[in-house]
Every structure is written in structure tokens, then in C-alpha cells.
Design an enzyme around this catalytic site. Structure first.
Site, PDB file in Angstrom:
ATOM      1  N   HIS A 135       0.830  -1.200   0.000  1.00 37.28           N
ATOM      2  CA  HIS A 135       0.000   0.000   0.000  1.00 37.28           C
ATOM      3  C   HIS A 135       0.869   1.257   0.000  1.00 37.28           C
ATOM      4  CE1 HIS A 135       1.187  -0.357   4.148  1.00 37.28           C
ATOM      5  NE2 HIS A 135       0.796   0.885   4.363  1.00 37.28           N
TER       6      HIS A 135
ATOM      7  N   ASP B  77       0.606   4.913   2.031  1.00 31.88           N
ATOM      8  CA  ASP B  77      -0.145   5.421   3.186  1.00 31.88           C
ATOM      9  C   ASP B  77      -1.150   6.501   2.774  1.00 31.88           C
ATOM     10  OD1 ASP B  77       1.149   3.768   4.990  1.00 31.88           O
ATOM     11  OD2 ASP B  77       2.778   5.210   5.291  1.00 31.88           O
TER      12      ASP B  77
ATOM     13  N   ARG C 177       5.220   6.171  14.032  1.00 33.06           N
ATOM     14  CA  ARG C 177       5.078   6.677  12.648  1.00 33.06           C
ATOM     15  C   ARG C 177       4.435   8.053  12.623  1.00 33.06           C
ATOM     16  NH1 ARG C 177       1.129   4.049   8.243  1.00 33.06           N
ATOM     17  NH2 ARG C 177      -0.027   5.998   8.391  1.00 33.06           N
TER      18      ARG C 177
ATOM     19  N   HIS D  55       4.649   0.066  -0.039  1.00 35.82           N
ATOM     20  CA  HIS D  55       5.436  -0.706   0.917  1.00 35.82           C
ATOM     21  C   HIS D  55       4.600  -1.801   1.571  1.00 35.82           C
ATOM     22  CE1 HIS D  55       3.635   2.565   3.269  1.00 35.82           C
ATOM     23  NE2 HIS D  55       3.697   1.769   4.320  1.00 35.82           N
TER      24      HIS D  55
HETATM   25  C1  SIN Z   1       3.163   0.922   7.740  1.00 33.53           C
HETATM   26  O1  SIN Z   1       2.601   0.501   6.738  1.00 33.53           O
HETATM   27  O2  SIN Z   1       3.156   2.102   8.044  1.00 33.53           O
HETATM   28  C2  SIN Z   1       3.922  -0.040   8.629  1.00 33.53           C
HETATM   29  C3  SIN Z   1       5.248  -0.374   8.066  1.00 33.53           C
HETATM   30  C4  SIN Z   1       6.035  -1.236   9.000  1.00 33.53           C
HETATM   31  O3  SIN Z   1       5.616  -1.465  10.136  1.00 33.53           O
HETATM   32  O4  SIN Z   1       7.106  -1.701   8.613  1.00 33.53           O
END
Ligand code: SIN
Length: 295
Positions: free
Chosen positions: A117, A119, A286, A271
Site C-alpha cells: 500500500h 499510506d 510513525r 510498501h
Molecule cells: C506501515 O505501513 O506504516 C507499517 C510499516 C512497517 O511497520 O514496517
């Protein structure tokens, strides 16, 4: 294997910048984010971010939430995630991505990003980028993979490029959420939460506002169908686009080190979090920078 590590110099800082031997990704060493960067040094970091093709690792950042937020805000205003229960108390700009259970309750979104995805692609103004700061990393697993969506677009066969030219696709937070709802981390969304995330349409190919380059802008996490195409045609084409992106040719897999901050560009990358054995703790902070309307 890594290539050379030239130094980047500004009036007040010298740091190493090294591209990874991968289709995207680079790291900076020797930069200290515990104090605010002056404008020239921040501009140099921003240049590195663009040069990295969308994934910049800032090593060894021993900073707290305030410094993480201040640095993130240099890129733009920060989004507050719709899953309010997983925001860091006192710092709602930070989403806790964590598999830690405290007093029988998850402290963070433990299954965040277990699908490819970008974000917030489900918002009318999706995110510019995200900054994930490692607080506790597991001894095994916990990697995050990234795809260079510029390269994925360039490598598409001309016939597919013609089919998607000028087309838009729908992105939905709720469809994916409903599919995985019911787990420890995913109680049903409230009506108020649902209203925050209506479906939106975005171009399938967007032009990055800073680099001017074209990137594919679909992801299997949130993109549900191609607009103005029959359901059959959309159901045939979208999975082909997804598997083209994630086949491995355009990917960098990040193995986390203590105190890494990984800054990724949601406008030209997707990612995936690989997860780790459930008995091992993985705890991350995050921030998510707001972006603009894809064009
Ligand atoms: C996310 O998609 O923000 C999580 C990525 C991760 O935990 O590596």
C-alpha cells in the site's frame, strides 16, 4: 553490497549519503536530528530524499517523539490517523505501529501494512511521505519492503500504458479494513470513523509534484477498481498491475537497525510490512506527512 558514500556538506553539517545497491533507497549517516536542522541542511536532506527514489534511511537517530514530530513537520503538516486508539498519548501526530500487548490490550496497530500500500492513498489528498522510527526491533523478521513506482511505470508494456492512460481508480480504506476487521487490532469502525474515509478516485499514473516524473499510483491494499471500465476488465487489469509492481524487480527490502528512521515517499513508492514472530516485540513510531491532490 553498497556503493560509495560521498559526503554532503552544508555550512553547519557534514554527513554521509549512500545509495543502496537496489532499485531504490539510500541512507544518511552522521546527521543528528536531536537539534533542529538549519534551512540549508534541511534542504540538503530533502534533496537526498528525492535522489533516493523514495526511501531514505536516517541511521542512529536517538530522539524522542517531540524531535521526531518537529523533523517530520519540516516536510509539511502532519495527518492524524483515523484509528485514534493507536495514537501516542500526548502526541496524536504519532501512530503506534506495535505488536506489544499491555494489560491485555494492544498498544498499537500490530498488523499495520501487511499488504502492499501507499499510506493514506484512500484520502482525497494522500500522504506525501511517512517517517517510521524504530523503538524496539525484533531479533528476527520485522522487515519492510518498498517498491519504486517510477520504475514500475516505466517498465510496463506499451499496450498496458495505453490501456491506463488518463484513467482513474477508486481507493477505499473501508473495503480492506472490513476484510481484516475482527482481529486483536481491528474492532469494527465506528460511524464517525467511516465518515472520515469515504471512497476516492485518483489517476492510475500520477506525476510527482517535485521530480516531475510519472509513477504508478495503485496498490493492492486500497485500490479497488478502475473507474469507467467494466468490472470484468477492471478485475483482470488491476491484479496484473499489482503483480507487475510487486514481482521483485523494483524492490528494496529494509532490515531494520536500532534507532533507524525510514522516510518514504508515498507518491512514488508502495510498501509492505513483513511481520515478525508474535512472541518478539516490534514497536515503532510513525508520523505521516499530508500531501496534495494527485495529478
Ligand atoms: C506501515 O505501513 O506504516 C507499517 C510499516 C512497517 O511497520 O514496517
Amino acid at each position: 553490497m553498497q556503493t560509495t558514500a560521498p559526503r554532503r556538506r552544508t555550512a553547519s553539517a557534514v554527513f554521509e549519503y549512500r545509495s543502496f545497491d537496489a532499485p531504490l533507497g539510500a541512507e544518511i549517516r552522521g546527521l543528528d536530528l536531536s537539534r533542529p536542522l538549519d534551512d540549508e541542511t534541511f534542504a540538503a536532506v530533502r534533496r537526498c530524499f528525492l535522489d533516493s527514489q523514495g526511501v531514505l534511511v536516517l541511521r542512529d537517530q536517538r530522539i524522542g517523539p517531540e524531535q521526531h514530530i518537529l523533523f517530520s513537520r519540516r516536510f509539511g503538516p502532519l495527518a492524524i490517523h483515523v484509528l485514534r486508539q493507536f495514537l501516542l498519548p500526548g502526541h496524536p501526530e504519532i501512530l503506534l505501529v506495535s505488536n506489544v500487548i499491555k494489560d491485555g490490550r494492544p498498544v498499537g496497530l500490530g498488523d499495520a501494512g501487511r499488504y502492499w500500500h501507499s499510506d493514506l492513498s484512500y484520502l482525497a489528498e494522500p500522504s506525501l511521505g511517512s517517517l517510521l522510527h524504530a523503538q524496539e526491533i525484533p531479533k528476527e523478521g520485522g522487515d519492510t519492503s518498498f517498491v519504486n513506482m517510477y520504475a514500475a511505470y516505466l517498465a510496463l508494456p506499451a499496450s498496458i500504458k495505453r490501456r491506463i492512460e488518463g484513467r482513474r481508480a477508486t481507493h477505499s480504506y473501508r473495503k480492506t479494513y472490513d476484510r481484516i476487521a475482527g482481529s486483536t487490532y481491528r474492532p469494527a469502525l465506528t460511524e464517525a470513523q467511516k465518515q472520515e474515509v469515504p471512497e476516492v478516485d485518483h489517476p492510475i499514473v500520477r506525476t510527482h509534484p517535485e521530480s516531475g516524473r510519472k509513477a504508478l499510483f495503485v496498490n493492492e491494499g486500497f485500490t479497488t477498481r478502475i473507474v469507467d471500465m467494466t468490472e470484468d476488465e477492471s478485475d483482470e487489469l488491476l491484479p496484473r498491475l499489482f503483480s507487475h509492481c510487486t514481482a521483485g524487480h523494483f524492490t528494496y527490502r529494509h532490515h531494520w537497525q536500532e534507532h533507524d528512521i525510514v522516510l518514504w515517499d508515498n507518491r512514488c513508492t508502495i510498501h509492505l510490512a513483513h511481520g515478525c514472530p508474535p512472541e518478539l516485540r516490534r514497536h515503532m513510531h510513525r508520523t505521516t506527512v499530508k500531501g496534495d491532490i494527485p495529478r
